[in-house]
Design a protein around this motif. Sequence first.
Motif, PDB file in Angstrom:
ATOM      1  N   SER A 165       0.748  -1.122  -0.066  1.00 13.10           N
ATOM      2  CA  SER A 165       0.109   0.099   0.082  1.00 13.10           C
ATOM      3  C   SER A 165       0.933   1.292  -0.034  1.00 13.10           C
ATOM      4  N   GLY A 166       0.133   2.559  -0.125  1.00 10.02           N
ATOM      5  CA  GLY A 166       0.960   3.644   0.102  1.00 10.02           C
ATOM      6  C   GLY A 166       1.382   4.136  -1.273  1.00 10.02           C
ATOM      7  N   LYS A 167       1.508   5.613  -1.134  1.00  8.40           N
ATOM      8  CA  LYS A 167       1.936   6.563  -2.397  1.00  8.40           C
ATOM      9  C   LYS A 167       3.339   6.247  -3.011  1.00  8.40           C
ATOM     10  N   THR A 168       4.176   5.626  -2.158  1.00  9.08           N
ATOM     11  CA  THR A 168       5.316   5.569  -2.599  1.00  9.08           C
ATOM     12  C   THR A 168       5.452   4.169  -3.545  1.00  9.08           C
ATOM     13  N   ASN A 169       4.280   3.008  -3.210  1.00  4.70           N
ATOM     14  CA  ASN A 169       4.233   1.953  -4.180  1.00  4.70           C
ATOM     15  C   ASN A 169       3.614   1.922  -5.179  1.00  4.70           C
ATOM     16  N   VAL A 170       2.659   2.962  -5.215  1.00  3.19           N
ATOM     17  CA  VAL A 170       1.404   2.905  -6.332  1.00  3.19           C
ATOM     18  C   VAL A 170       2.182   3.123  -7.605  1.00  3.19           C
ATOM     19  N   ALA A 171       3.299   4.171  -7.521  1.00  2.10           N
ATOM     20  CA  ALA A 171       3.549   4.369  -9.112  1.00  2.10           C
ATOM     21  C   ALA A 171       4.387   3.127  -9.710  1.00  2.10           C
ATOM     22  N   PHE A 172       5.044   2.623  -8.892  1.00  2.00           N
ATOM     23  CA  PHE A 172       5.759   1.429  -9.346  1.00  2.00           C
ATOM     24  C   PHE A 172       4.814   0.220  -9.990  1.00  2.00           C
ATOM     25  N   VAL A 173       3.990   0.085  -8.885  1.00  2.24           N
ATOM     26  CA  VAL A 173       2.850  -0.943  -9.363  1.00  2.24           C
ATOM     27  C   VAL A 173       1.950  -0.768 -10.543  1.00  2.24           C
ATOM     28  N   GLY A 174       1.789   0.714 -10.413  1.00  4.89           N
ATOM     29  CA  GLY A 174       0.884   0.896 -11.962  1.00  4.89           C
ATOM     30  C   GLY A 174       1.957   0.849 -13.207  1.00  4.89           C
ATOM     31  N   ARG A 175       3.014   1.336 -12.973  1.00  4.66           N
ATOM     32  CA  ARG A 175       3.938   1.092 -14.074  1.00  4.66           C
ATOM     33  C   ARG A 175       4.269  -0.644 -14.531  1.00  4.66           C
ATOM     34  N   PHE A 176       4.340  -1.352 -13.481  1.00  2.00           N
ATOM     35  CA  PHE A 176       4.220  -2.929 -13.757  1.00  2.00           C
ATOM     36  C   PHE A 176       2.947  -3.193 -14.211  1.00  2.00           C
ATOM     37  N   LEU A 177       1.785  -2.841 -13.951  1.00  2.00           N
ATOM     38  CA  LEU A 177       0.643  -3.206 -14.446  1.00  2.00           C
ATOM     39  C   LEU A 177       0.366  -2.820 -15.774  1.00  2.00           C
ATOM     40  N   ALA A 178       0.685  -1.510 -16.291  1.00  2.00           N
ATOM     41  CA  ALA A 178       0.932  -1.064 -17.478  1.00  2.00           C
ATOM     42  C   ALA A 178       1.438  -2.191 -18.280  1.00  2.00           C
ATOM     43  N   TYR A 179       2.853  -2.429 -18.002  1.00  2.00           N
ATOM     44  CA  TYR A 179       3.772  -2.954 -18.930  1.00  2.00           C
ATOM     45  C   TYR A 179       2.870  -4.512 -19.128  1.00  2.00           C
ATOM     46  N   TYR A 180       2.512  -5.188 -17.944  1.00  2.00           N
ATOM     47  CA  TYR A 180       2.013  -6.453 -17.933  1.00  2.00           C
ATOM     48  C   TYR A 180       0.324  -6.405 -18.844  1.00  2.00           C
ATOM     49  N   LEU A 181      -0.321  -5.126 -19.108  1.00  2.00           N
ATOM     50  CA  LEU A 181      -1.411  -5.240 -19.671  1.00  2.00           C
ATOM     51  C   LEU A 181      -1.062  -4.742 -21.284  1.00  2.00           C
ATOM     52  N   GLY A 182       0.288  -4.403 -21.424  1.00  2.00           N
ATOM     53  CA  GLY A 182       0.651  -4.233 -23.065  1.00  2.00           C
ATOM     54  C   GLY A 182       1.400  -3.096 -23.193  1.00  2.00           C
ATOM     55  N   GLU A 183       1.577  -2.200 -22.378  1.00  2.00           N
ATOM     56  CA  GLU A 183       2.394  -1.074 -22.624  1.00  2.00           C
ATOM     57  C   GLU A 183       3.714  -1.083 -23.265  1.00  2.00           C
ATOM     58  N   PRO A 184       4.158  -0.607 -24.130  1.00  2.00           N
ATOM     59  CA  PRO A 184       5.367  -1.244 -24.873  1.00  2.00           C
ATOM     60  C   PRO A 184       6.541   0.024 -24.142  1.00  2.00           C
ATOM     61  N   LEU A 185       7.475  -0.843 -23.507  1.00  2.00           N
ATOM     62  CA  LEU A 185       8.477  -0.125 -22.977  1.00  2.00           C
ATOM     63  C   LEU A 185       9.823  -0.370 -23.585  1.00  2.00           C
ATOM     64  N   ASP A 186      10.696   0.605 -23.683  1.00  2.00           N
ATOM     65  CA  ASP A 186      12.043   0.591 -24.224  1.00  2.00           C
ATOM     66  C   ASP A 186      12.971  -0.026 -23.081  1.00  2.00           C
ATOM     67  N   GLY A 187      14.208  -0.157 -23.371  1.00  2.00           N
ATOM     68  CA  GLY A 187      15.392  -0.721 -22.514  1.00  2.00           C
ATOM     69  C   GLY A 187      15.214  -0.052 -21.080  1.00  2.00           C
ATOM     70  N   GLU A 188      15.319   1.551 -21.229  1.00  2.00           N
ATOM     71  CA  GLU A 188      15.368   2.522 -19.924  1.00  2.00           C
ATOM     72  C   GLU A 188      14.016   2.102 -19.272  1.00  2.00           C
ATOM     73  N   GLY A 189      12.851   2.113 -19.923  1.00  2.00           N
ATOM     74  CA  GLY A 189      11.489   1.860 -19.206  1.00  2.00           C
ATOM     75  C   GLY A 189      11.620   0.433 -18.421  1.00  2.00           C
ATOM     76  N   LEU A 190      11.951  -0.616 -19.289  1.00  2.00           N
ATOM     77  CA  LEU A 190      12.268  -1.996 -18.309  1.00  2.00           C
ATOM     78  C   LEU A 190      12.987  -1.804 -17.354  1.00  2.00           C
ATOM     79  N   GLU A 191      14.254  -1.336 -17.354  1.00  2.00           N
ATOM     80  CA  GLU A 191      15.316  -1.129 -16.409  1.00  2.00           C
ATOM     81  C   GLU A 191      14.689  -0.713 -15.080  1.00  2.00           C
ATOM     82  N   ALA A 192      13.616   0.315 -15.322  1.00  2.00           N
ATOM     83  CA  ALA A 192      13.186   1.113 -13.978  1.00  2.00           C
ATOM     84  C   ALA A 192      12.358   0.049 -13.479  1.00  2.00           C
ATOM     85  N   LEU A 193      11.661  -0.958 -13.896  1.00  2.00           N
ATOM     86  CA  LEU A 193      10.672  -1.782 -13.539  1.00  2.00           C
ATOM     87  C   LEU A 193      11.676  -2.782 -12.615  1.00  2.00           C
TER      88      LEU A 193
END
Length: 402
Positions: free
Chosen positions: A372-400
């Motif tokens: 839970s918490g604001k500090t976690n929601v951005a990361f989880v949101g990025r992961f879910l977007a990628y899992y649901l089909g958001e294309p990410l480049d190398g830098e984006g994948l590295e952030a995850l």
Amino acid sequence: MASAVPALRGKFGSTDFYLITMHGKELSERLVIPKDLEGWDDLSIEERFQREVNYSRVKKFIAPYLANDPDRFFGAFIVAIINHDDVTFEEIGDVAKGMPKIYENTARAIGFLHFQGNEVLVPLDGQHRLAALRFAISGKDEKGKNIASLKPNTDVASDLCTVIAVRWDEDGRKARRIFNKVNRYAKPTTKGENLITADDDIVAVVTREQVVNEIFRGRLVRYESNTLSVKAHEFTTLSTLYEATGMMLEDAEGRRIDRSRLPPEADCELYKELAEQFWNELTGQVDVFRFGLEDPEETGDDKRREIRKESLLGKPFGQWALVVAVLRLRKEGEDGSRMQWGEIGNRVNAVDWHPDRGIWQGIMMSGTRIVSGKTNVAFVGRFLAYYLGEPLDGEGLEALTV
């Protein structure tokens, strides 16, 4: 300079007090913040009784409220009078002779408090409000520098402030106890309570009026806390809807939204329209939302409890994280296209959101507990977007993976 001010006299426990009013300008000039008292730095920790003033909070929130809101209002300041030996209370009966006998007892509590001009007034409760008065009237901060985002309001100087005055005891022990008890037993309002009453925060207004009332039918939103228990009948929380709606509106605007004052009416209407469109699409396309909201009465409560047990999207944090993901999926690509709501709904509905599924460990789950918490929601949101089909480049994948 000697002065006399109208006053009510009273006693609470062993403490005599006087209830008076002072104009904002006079109050801001006469009161001395404790840390500015002579010898304050030489006092021991036990002898000090006030916390440091959070000037950043005063500049960002309290002073703008005073300067901008015509309906501004403060509660009473509690003030200790140092050098009070010559401060006297004169009953009104001693001034107005011949008062009818029926008023004599009551009149003993009404009169005038006489100051000689050498008193020092110290706030036991209200030093942040005191700083806000000074900032709002002058437009300058504690260092005398102009506050860029604040337009001074000289009308505040004429506002009548309520003051509860007590006499300073010789060693300051009673003053310290009063400060301690007033602050220890004052229960701060919850975030949900603040959001219910916030009329200057456009995100709070939009969340209440459009999202809670129109889409989540009021009863399905919990106001008192940020989480839902196993037995709760609600589907989400006010805090979750507020945070998610704020993110959505700021994403649409491409900038941070000022939540300390209402924008022009046209912007208010635009924000309401944007919020209604977004939440209507999300609750209409995502099965968990649709099933959770379709029967808002008691007959649907067991269904909501089952959803919360079986799906991470039945939990407030999962809902918030999904909004973050959807905002990423809805961003325009280089060719101007964006993922359509129907496609987003299909992809979300095809995912197994059960908390026991291994993929969620370390992402949305930590053992048997959801993160839970604001500090976690951005990361989880990025992961879910990628899992649901958001294309990410190398830098984006590295952030995850960091």
